[in-house]
Design an enzyme around this catalytic site. Structure first.
Site, short mmCIF file in Angstrom:
data_model
loop_
_atom_site.label_atom_id
_atom_site.label_comp_id
_atom_site.label_asym_id
_atom_site.label_seq_id
_atom_site.Cartn_x
_atom_site.Cartn_y
_atom_site.Cartn_z
N PRO A 10 17.07 -63.90 51.85
CA PRO A 10 18.16 -63.52 52.73
C PRO A 10 17.76 -62.60 53.89
CG PRO A 10 18.40 -62.50 50.56
CD PRO A 10 17.31 -63.52 50.45
N ASN A 11 18.36 -62.90 55.02
CA ASN A 11 18.23 -62.13 56.27
C ASN A 11 16.89 -62.33 56.98
OD1 ASN A 11 20.86 -60.84 56.04
ND2 ASN A 11 19.97 -59.76 54.30
N ARG A 18 15.88 -58.43 63.80
CA ARG A 18 16.29 -57.55 62.69
C ARG A 18 15.28 -56.41 62.53
NH1 ARG A 18 15.28 -58.88 56.35
NH2 ARG A 18 16.29 -57.04 55.52
N TYR A 23 10.03 -54.83 60.75
CA TYR A 23 9.59 -56.20 60.46
C TYR A 23 8.83 -56.87 61.61
CZ TYR A 23 12.77 -55.61 56.53
OH TYR A 23 13.39 -55.14 55.39
N ASN A 73 8.73 -64.83 49.91
CA ASN A 73 9.27 -63.52 50.27
C ASN A 73 10.72 -63.50 49.79
OD1 ASN A 73 10.30 -61.18 51.31
ND2 ASN A 73 9.29 -61.37 53.31
N ALA A 76 15.71 -59.15 49.77
CA ALA A 76 16.44 -58.20 48.90
C ALA A 76 16.56 -58.70 47.46
CB ALA A 76 17.82 -57.92 49.48
N HIS A 79 14.61 -57.13 44.43
CA HIS A 79 14.91 -55.87 43.75
C HIS A 79 15.91 -56.00 42.60
CE1 HIS A 79 12.62 -54.51 47.12
NE2 HIS A 79 13.56 -54.87 47.99
N ASP A 86 13.31 -65.42 36.72
CA ASP A 86 13.14 -66.48 35.72
C ASP A 86 12.62 -67.76 36.35
OD1 ASP A 86 13.95 -64.75 33.75
OD2 ASP A 86 15.95 -65.61 33.50
N GLU A 100 3.85 -63.42 45.82
CA GLU A 100 4.99 -62.68 46.36
C GLU A 100 4.50 -61.95 47.61
OE1 GLU A 100 6.52 -59.77 43.59
OE2 GLU A 100 7.61 -58.70 45.18
N HIS A 102 5.61 -59.47 51.19
CA HIS A 102 6.57 -58.67 51.95
C HIS A 102 5.93 -58.28 53.28
CE1 HIS A 102 9.13 -58.35 48.44
NE2 HIS A 102 8.03 -58.14 47.75
N LEU A 103 6.74 -58.31 54.31
CA LEU A 103 6.27 -57.88 55.63
C LEU A 103 6.03 -56.38 55.64
CD1 LEU A 103 8.94 -60.03 57.41
CD2 LEU A 103 6.49 -60.31 57.85
N SER A 104 7.02 -55.65 55.12
CA SER A 104 6.91 -54.19 55.07
C SER A 104 6.29 -53.79 53.74
CB SER A 104 8.32 -53.57 55.20
OG SER A 104 9.09 -53.89 54.05
N ARG A 109 9.36 -47.19 51.37
CA ARG A 109 10.73 -47.18 51.91
C ARG A 109 11.71 -46.62 50.86
NH1 ARG A 109 11.86 -52.91 54.23
NH2 ARG A 109 13.58 -51.77 55.23
N ARG A 113 13.92 -50.05 46.82
CA ARG A 113 12.93 -51.10 47.14
C ARG A 113 11.65 -50.94 46.33
NH1 ARG A 113 15.21 -53.47 51.82
NH2 ARG A 113 16.34 -51.95 53.07
C1 DQA Z 1 11.17 -57.51 52.55
C2 DQA Z 1 11.44 -56.14 51.90
C3 DQA Z 1 12.79 -56.12 51.20
O1 DQA Z 1 13.03 -54.85 50.62
C4 DQA Z 1 13.90 -56.41 52.16
O2 DQA Z 1 15.13 -56.50 51.48
C5 DQA Z 1 13.67 -57.63 52.99
C6 DQA Z 1 12.32 -57.92 53.47
C7 DQA Z 1 9.89 -57.49 53.41
O3 DQA Z 1 9.43 -58.58 53.75
O4 DQA Z 1 9.38 -56.43 53.74
O5 DQA Z 1 14.60 -58.35 53.35
O6 DQA Z 1 11.01 -58.46 51.51
#
Ligand code: DQA
Length: 147
Positions: A10-11, A18, A23, A73, A76, A79, A86, A100, A102-104, A109, A113
Protein backbone atom coordinates in the site's frame (compact mmCIF):
# COMPACT_ATOMS: atom_id res chain seq x y z
CA UNK A 1 13.15 -17.55 -18.82
CA UNK A 2 12.94 -16.69 -15.12
CA UNK A 3 10.15 -14.33 -14.11
CA UNK A 4 10.84 -12.39 -10.90
CA UNK A 5 7.81 -10.98 -9.11
CA UNK A 6 8.50 -7.57 -7.57
CA UNK A 7 5.52 -6.93 -5.31
CA UNK A 8 4.74 -3.62 -3.68
CA UNK A 9 2.16 -2.97 -0.98
CA UNK A 10 0.00 0.00 0.00
CA UNK A 11 0.86 3.59 -0.90
CA UNK A 12 3.94 2.60 -2.91
CA UNK A 13 2.03 3.59 -6.05
CA UNK A 14 2.57 7.17 -4.85
CA UNK A 15 6.37 6.93 -4.96
CA UNK A 16 7.88 10.06 -6.42
CA UNK A 17 5.58 12.42 -4.56
CA UNK A 18 5.00 10.57 -1.26
CA UNK A 19 7.39 11.82 1.45
CA UNK A 20 10.28 12.27 -1.00
CA UNK A 21 12.69 13.01 1.85
CA UNK A 22 12.09 9.47 3.10
CA UNK A 23 11.41 7.51 -0.09
CA UNK A 24 13.18 9.54 -2.78
CA UNK A 25 11.82 11.11 -5.97
CA UNK A 26 11.88 8.03 -8.17
CA UNK A 27 8.57 6.47 -9.22
CA UNK A 28 7.66 2.79 -9.40
CA UNK A 29 8.05 3.07 -13.18
CA UNK A 30 11.62 4.37 -12.67
CA UNK A 31 12.24 1.37 -10.42
CA UNK A 32 10.89 -1.06 -13.02
CA UNK A 33 13.16 0.43 -15.71
CA UNK A 34 16.18 0.22 -13.39
CA UNK A 35 15.53 -3.44 -12.53
CA UNK A 36 14.96 -4.30 -16.20
CA UNK A 37 18.31 -2.69 -17.00
CA UNK A 38 20.02 -4.72 -14.25
CA UNK A 39 18.37 -8.02 -15.11
CA UNK A 40 20.12 -10.54 -17.37
CA UNK A 41 18.45 -11.10 -20.77
CA UNK A 42 16.74 -14.30 -19.67
CA UNK A 43 15.09 -12.66 -16.65
CA UNK A 44 11.73 -10.95 -16.82
CA UNK A 45 10.79 -8.34 -14.21
CA UNK A 46 7.10 -8.48 -13.29
CA UNK A 47 6.59 -5.44 -11.05
CA UNK A 48 3.19 -4.98 -9.43
CA UNK A 49 1.65 -2.73 -6.78
CA UNK A 50 -1.57 -2.93 -4.83
CA UNK A 51 -3.16 -1.22 -1.86
CA UNK A 52 -5.16 -4.38 -1.20
CA UNK A 53 -4.02 -7.13 1.20
CA UNK A 54 -6.02 -9.90 -0.48
CA UNK A 55 -4.57 -9.08 -3.89
CA UNK A 56 -1.03 -9.18 -2.50
CA UNK A 57 -1.71 -12.57 -0.89
CA UNK A 58 -3.16 -13.87 -4.17
CA UNK A 59 0.04 -12.84 -5.97
CA UNK A 60 2.12 -14.77 -3.41
CA UNK A 61 0.00 -17.87 -4.06
CA UNK A 62 0.58 -17.32 -7.78
CA UNK A 63 4.34 -17.19 -7.13
CA UNK A 64 4.15 -20.65 -5.56
CA UNK A 65 1.96 -22.12 -8.32
CA UNK A 66 4.16 -20.72 -11.11
CA UNK A 67 7.49 -21.16 -9.26
CA UNK A 68 8.48 -17.48 -9.36
CA UNK A 69 11.07 -15.94 -6.97
CA UNK A 70 9.78 -12.87 -5.13
CA UNK A 71 10.99 -9.45 -4.05
CA UNK A 72 8.41 -8.02 -1.65
CA UNK A 73 8.01 -4.57 -0.18
CA UNK A 74 5.02 -5.16 2.10
CA UNK A 75 4.91 -1.44 3.05
CA UNK A 76 2.72 -0.87 6.14
CA UNK A 77 1.47 -4.51 6.03
CA UNK A 78 5.01 -5.37 7.21
CA UNK A 79 4.16 -4.28 10.68
CA UNK A 80 0.87 -6.07 11.37
CA UNK A 81 -0.42 -8.42 8.67
CA UNK A 82 -0.31 -11.99 9.96
CA UNK A 83 -2.23 -13.04 6.85
CA UNK A 84 0.59 -11.71 4.69
CA UNK A 85 3.18 -13.39 6.92
CA UNK A 86 1.40 -16.72 6.47
CA UNK A 87 1.36 -16.26 2.69
CA UNK A 88 5.09 -15.42 2.71
CA UNK A 89 5.72 -18.61 4.71
CA UNK A 90 3.91 -20.62 2.00
CA UNK A 91 6.34 -19.15 -0.57
CA UNK A 92 9.53 -19.83 1.39
CA UNK A 93 8.31 -23.26 2.61
CA UNK A 94 7.92 -24.18 -1.06
CA UNK A 95 11.65 -23.57 -1.52
CA UNK A 96 11.36 -20.30 -3.43
CA UNK A 97 13.47 -17.32 -2.36
CA UNK A 98 11.56 -14.27 -1.08
CA UNK A 99 13.48 -11.14 -0.20
CA UNK A 100 11.74 -8.53 1.97
CA UNK A 101 12.81 -5.02 0.96
CA UNK A 102 12.29 -1.51 2.27
CA UNK A 103 13.33 1.79 0.73
CA UNK A 104 13.79 3.41 4.12
CA UNK A 105 15.34 1.93 7.25
CA UNK A 106 12.27 1.19 9.39
CA UNK A 107 14.49 0.75 12.47
CA UNK A 108 15.55 4.38 12.36
CA UNK A 109 11.93 5.56 12.22
CA UNK A 110 8.84 5.41 14.45
CA UNK A 111 8.62 2.60 17.01
CA UNK A 112 5.72 0.83 15.25
CA UNK A 113 7.97 0.34 12.21
CA UNK A 114 10.58 -1.55 14.25
CA UNK A 115 8.50 -4.74 14.13
CA UNK A 116 8.23 -6.79 10.96
CA UNK A 117 5.92 -9.78 11.13
CA UNK A 118 7.31 -10.86 7.73
CA UNK A 119 11.08 -11.02 8.36
CA UNK A 120 10.91 -14.25 10.38
CA UNK A 121 9.63 -16.21 7.37
CA UNK A 122 11.43 -14.30 4.59
CA UNK A 123 14.65 -15.60 3.04
CA UNK A 124 16.30 -12.28 3.95
CA UNK A 125 15.68 -8.58 4.32
CA UNK A 126 17.36 -5.53 2.75
CA UNK A 127 16.39 -2.07 3.99
CA UNK A 128 17.42 1.55 3.97
CA UNK A 129 19.09 1.73 0.56
CA UNK A 130 16.33 3.20 -1.62
CA UNK A 131 16.12 1.51 -5.03
CA UNK A 132 19.40 -0.25 -4.23
CA UNK A 133 17.45 -2.39 -1.72
CA UNK A 134 15.55 -3.87 -4.68
CA UNK A 135 18.64 -4.08 -6.93
CA UNK A 136 20.57 -6.06 -4.32
CA UNK A 137 17.51 -8.23 -3.71
CA UNK A 138 17.30 -8.99 -7.43
CA UNK A 139 20.85 -10.24 -7.51
CA UNK A 140 20.22 -12.29 -4.33
CA UNK A 141 17.03 -13.97 -5.58
CA UNK A 142 18.66 -14.80 -8.91
CA UNK A 143 21.65 -16.40 -7.18
CA UNK A 144 19.20 -18.48 -5.18
CA UNK A 145 17.09 -19.41 -8.20
CA UNK A 146 20.01 -20.81 -10.17
CA UNK A 147 19.81 -18.00 -12.79
C1 DQA B 1 8.41 0.91 3.67
C2 DQA B 1 8.49 1.16 5.18
C3 DQA B 1 7.12 1.00 5.84
O1 DQA B 1 7.21 1.25 7.23
C4 DQA B 1 6.12 1.95 5.26
O2 DQA B 1 4.84 1.71 5.79
C5 DQA B 1 6.08 1.92 3.76
C6 DQA B 1 7.33 1.77 3.02
C7 DQA B 1 9.74 1.24 2.96
O3 DQA B 1 9.88 0.82 1.81
O4 DQA B 1 10.59 1.90 3.54
O5 DQA B 1 5.03 2.12 3.15
O6 DQA B 1 8.11 -0.47 3.47
Amino acid sequence: MTRVLVLNGPNLGRLGTREPDVYGRGTLEDLRLQLEEDAPDDVLIDLRQTDDEGTLIGWLHEAVDKRMPVILNPAAFTHYSYALRDAVAIVTDSGLPLLEVHLSNPHSREEFRHTSVVTGVATGVIAGLGFDSYRLALSAVLRRSGS
